[in-house]
Design an enzyme around this catalytic site. Sequence first.
Site, mmCIF file in Angstrom:
data_model
loop_
_atom_site.group_PDB
_atom_site.id
_atom_site.type_symbol
_atom_site.label_atom_id
_atom_site.label_comp_id
_atom_site.label_asym_id
_atom_site.label_seq_id
_atom_site.Cartn_x
_atom_site.Cartn_y
_atom_site.Cartn_z
ATOM 1 C CE1 TYR A 162 -0.460 -6.018 1.210
ATOM 2 C CE2 TYR A 162 1.856 -5.399 1.356
ATOM 3 C CZ TYR A 162 0.539 -5.074 1.078
ATOM 4 O OH TYR A 162 0.220 -3.799 0.656
ATOM 5 C CG ASP A 251 8.371 -9.107 -1.231
ATOM 6 O OD1 ASP A 251 9.108 -8.160 -0.896
ATOM 7 O OD2 ASP A 251 7.124 -9.031 -1.204
ATOM 8 C CE LYS A 278 6.748 -1.596 3.217
ATOM 9 N NZ LYS A 278 5.475 -0.912 3.420
#
Length: 498
Positions: A162, A251, A278
Amino acid sequence: MASLTYAQAALKAAQDAYTKQNPLSLQAHQAAHNSLPGGNTRTVLHADPFPITWDSGKDATLTSIDGHTYADLLGEFSAGIFGHSDQRIAQAVQDAMKSGWNFGGNSRLEKALAHKVVDRFRPSGIELVRFTNSGTEANTTCLGAAVAITQRRKILVFSGGYHGSTLVFPMALMQGLLKTPSMNLPHEFVFGAYNNIPETKAVIAALPQDSLAAILIEPIQGSGGCRPATQEFMQYLRQVTDETGALLVIDEVMASRLCFSGYSAAIGIRGDFVTLGKYIAGGMTSGAFGGRKDLMELFDPTKNQLFHPGTYNNNVLSMNAGLIGLDIYNAEEVDRLNRLGEDVKAKIQQVLIDEKIYPEQLPSASTNLIEIDSFKDKAEVIDISTGQSLRKLPPMFITGKGSMLNIRFSGPEAATWQALFWHHLLTRDIFIAVRGYTPLNLKVTATDAENYVSAIREFVQQHKAQLLAQEPVALQDIASVLQPKPAVAISMQVAATA
């Protein structure tokens, strides 16, 4: 009389009790259908029969409009690693606002934050950095750049990956079994099995020569269940990109929280591009991508090669909050939070061992399950602590590393058990992701952690026999399956347009 499995019956009872406990959240959810599809604007936040509507947050707690307060062990899927009310970050936002916002130009803040990010994450491969509005944007920009730089089209991604709302790769999609249409970007994606070197070699060998532009990988899959990649797998991908001229895009939007300079640095791997997000802006809206100097300099506007706009890339709120946030989440706090996570994981695994949920060949609380996906054979599970291979996953287990944890279930009713577990924790005043994701935040206390372990022990002891051997239960017996905590009287009101 129709029959349900035990898990289905228990979940129905839990959902009925939840509905009675949260009447105002139900009203708010129903009213929201007038302006939001399904009453929702962020799919992952939906929960059946309806999500809780939050009224406020403080430190590591959340309070709903129904007046219930929960220990928050989700931490906004890692973005909320600082908790909900850190006064240092609140002050940084206020200070930034005092001088105005939306400049339509540069400020001192993005320069200062860029210096801090490069200084911190250089060991992972970030020699220069650019900011984005989110981790999703960081990943999509890197893929676009990789295609433009290499003049190739193929991008290798992995099962369970993801990388943002338009870069979602569940196993079902890769196997052609996904029942809903994919909204992924129209790159020429090539599918690989996570952690599986032999199958990845075969996929790469089958590609036309000089067609692979990039490999996109999470060193620890967040949405995919906190599944770590092995160091050998990451080293293999680094070798492939070095040999083929493709670019390795790592990532680290979630994984970077696990080590001061990023998880890649900790395992000795440098990305050509590395993406962040984040938490790097103190919990505000932001993301970033960085990498090799020669690649990043292609974004230099004076060289007029790669174009990267974005109205809020350097917004003053995110930039100033990030300056404070990265100071707060320093090396000592990274280590402290990881130790707390490892302690929680060990205690949960001891519960699963004591209650015989884990098989006999997993006798140690230091167990570290590594999953090797496969498109050809059954996925393999290895206890990396001993090198032992399992025939299948335990019916309930925990994966993760450091402060990133995930309680998971296996078998045909895994989703039902996962939902039942979520509802059980709510009755113990604990909030996590429906999928079991538990990224600890800096405000989580030792008491919060102990309560989480105790709630898991209660769940396992209550459902142990059925977890190991699921049996049907008559519909009329649902009420006896679960004993919810008593309803709380509610006197609050919610507007019809909430």
